[in-house]
Design an enzyme around this catalytic site. Structure first.
Site, short mmCIF file in Angstrom:
data_model
loop_
_atom_site.label_atom_id
_atom_site.label_comp_id
_atom_site.label_asym_id
_atom_site.label_seq_id
_atom_site.Cartn_x
_atom_site.Cartn_y
_atom_site.Cartn_z
NE ARG A 70 -3.82 0.48 1.96
CZ ARG A 70 -4.50 1.08 2.91
NH1 ARG A 70 -4.54 0.58 4.12
NH2 ARG A 70 -5.16 2.18 2.67
CD GLN A 101 -12.69 9.15 8.68
OE1 GLN A 101 -13.17 8.11 9.07
NE2 GLN A 101 -13.33 9.94 7.83
CG HIS A 119 -8.04 6.51 11.18
ND1 HIS A 119 -9.06 6.25 10.28
CD2 HIS A 119 -8.66 6.73 12.38
CE1 HIS A 119 -10.23 6.31 10.91
NE2 HIS A 119 -10.02 6.61 12.18
P1 OAD Z 1 -14.96 4.55 3.00
O1 OAD Z 1 -14.42 3.63 1.95
O2 OAD Z 1 -15.79 3.95 4.08
O3 OAD Z 1 -15.83 5.68 2.32
C1 OAD Z 1 -15.38 6.40 1.20
C2 OAD Z 1 -16.44 7.40 0.83
O4 OAD Z 1 -15.95 8.20 -0.21
C3 OAD Z 1 -17.74 6.76 0.35
O5 OAD Z 1 -18.84 7.35 1.04
C4 OAD Z 1 -17.78 7.11 -1.15
O6 OAD Z 1 -19.10 7.33 -1.63
C5 OAD Z 1 -16.96 8.39 -1.16
N1 OAD Z 1 -16.28 8.69 -2.44
C6 OAD Z 1 -15.70 7.84 -3.32
N2 OAD Z 1 -15.11 8.53 -4.32
C7 OAD Z 1 -15.31 9.84 -4.07
C8 OAD Z 1 -14.93 11.05 -4.72
N3 OAD Z 1 -14.22 11.07 -5.84
N4 OAD Z 1 -15.34 12.23 -4.17
C9 OAD Z 1 -16.06 12.24 -3.02
N5 OAD Z 1 -16.44 11.14 -2.37
C10 OAD Z 1 -16.07 9.94 -2.87
O7 OAD Z 1 -13.71 5.35 3.60
P2 OAD Z 1 -13.61 6.20 4.96
O8 OAD Z 1 -14.89 6.82 5.30
O9 OAD Z 1 -12.40 7.03 4.85
O10 OAD Z 1 -9.83 3.14 9.05
O11 OAD Z 1 -13.32 5.03 5.99
C11 OAD Z 1 -13.06 5.34 7.31
C12 OAD Z 1 -12.06 4.39 7.89
O12 OAD Z 1 -12.47 3.04 7.65
C13 OAD Z 1 -10.69 4.45 7.27
O13 OAD Z 1 -9.90 5.50 7.78
C14 OAD Z 1 -10.11 3.12 7.65
C15 OAD Z 1 -11.30 2.24 7.34
O14 OAD Z 1 -11.38 1.06 8.04
C16 OAD Z 1 -8.77 2.52 9.54
O15 OAD Z 1 -8.04 1.85 8.84
C17 OAD Z 1 -8.57 2.71 10.99
#
Ligand code: OAD
Length: 248
Positions: A70, A101, A119
């Site tokens: 990664r 995050q 994170h």
């Molecule tokens: P997610 O994968 O859960 O969510 C990503 C979000 O980005 C989704 O709601 C998509 O709809 C949105 N998305 C995708 N492409 C986009 C774009 N071009 N513009 C705007 N939005 C877009 O990721 P996170 O919410 O970051 O934690 O996940 C939170 C945490 O879960 C991460 O930090 C990680 C994971 O487990 C750890 O590893 C501790």
């Protein structure tokens, strides 16, 4: 016609404190896979196989090599217009706090200075025994490294079941409480405690704006939803703000 409401632009022009919470979606346009979208990381791997301490202890080489992989992906990609727009916002507002995050380091590479990493950061590592930092490791080293004290070296990222860095979390909560406008960008808002921040901001009186390609579980609880790619929306927003600020 602008996609931004007059209310949002007015509030931004008057705001003293702005905070943005970002998630994996902000880096999607750079080519970094998200976690929960179709084809996302958690569709291919179970988090409990990789992102927790027990997994690391039972097969350190496997977990280490996944993070090395990664790390390589993240070094090869570049910040996108969304990261750059957020970096520019630091110069536009008196106080602009960026809480992320993401562990991919792309906000800093785009020039953001005031970044709080909830994170961790994949570019950092530390020894699980003595906590010595090891930040210059060979990207091609596929077997887990050992510290001079004998302890295993792990990536400085928060794994499932682990506490977030307390100081960073306190600061983020404080930003949410004090902000006039709060953006939640490219995050599914499924993972706590980060997902609490937009709600803390709303309860504390901030105007909360979600930027996401799709609705999330908090879309109904925010003041304004901007649906689309964060790179495009943020780039456009910075242009509008620069024009308005030049007129005032
Ligand atoms: P997610 O994968 O859960 O969510 C990503 C979000 O980005 C989704 O709601 C998509 O709809 C949105 N998305 C995708 N492409 C986009 C774009 N071009 N513009 C705007 N939005 C877009 O990721 P996170 O919410 O970051 O934690 O996940 C939170 C945490 O879960 C991460 O930090 C990680 C994971 O487990 C750890 O590893 C501790």
């Amino acid at each position: 016609m602008s996609r931004f409401s007059n209310e949002l632009i007015d509030r931004l022009l008057k705001a003293r404190i702005i905070t943005s919470l970002t998630g994996a979606g902000v880096s999607a346009e750079s080519g970094v896979p998200t976690f929960r979208d179709p084809g996302g990381i958690w569709e291919k791997f179970r988090p409990e196989q990789l992102a927790n301490f027990e997994a690391f202890m039972s097969d350190p080489d496997f977990v280490w090599s996944w993070y090395q992989h990664r790390r390589q992906i993240m070094r090869e990609v570049k910040p996108n217009p969304g990261h750059r727009a957020l970096a520019e916002m630091e110069g536009i507002f008196d106080e602009f706090n960026l809480i992320t995050q993401n562990i991919d380091n792309l906000h800093k590479r785009a020039g953001s200075k005031n970044v709080t990493e909830l994170h961790g950061n994949i570019e950092r590592n530390y020894c699980i025994k003595c906590r010595k930092e090891y930040n210059e490791v060979d990207i091609h080293e596929k077997s887990v490294l050992k510290c001079e004290c004998g302890g295993l070296i792990r990536p400085d990222v928060v794994w499932f079941g682990e506490m977030l860095p307390l100081e960073a979390l306190r600061f983020a909560e404080n930003c949410a409480m004090r902000s006039n406008v709060f953006f939640t960008i490219g995050t599914s808002a499924e993972v706590y405690p980060a997902a609490m921040l937009p709600m803390i901001a709303r309860q504390s009186g901030a105007y909360v704006v979600e930027i996401n390609t799709r609705p999330t579980s908090i879309s109904y609880d925010v003041n304004e939803v901007l649906q689309g790619k964060s790179g495009e929306i943020l780039d456009e927003l910075v242009d509008v703000l620069k024009q308005k600020k030049a007129i005032i």
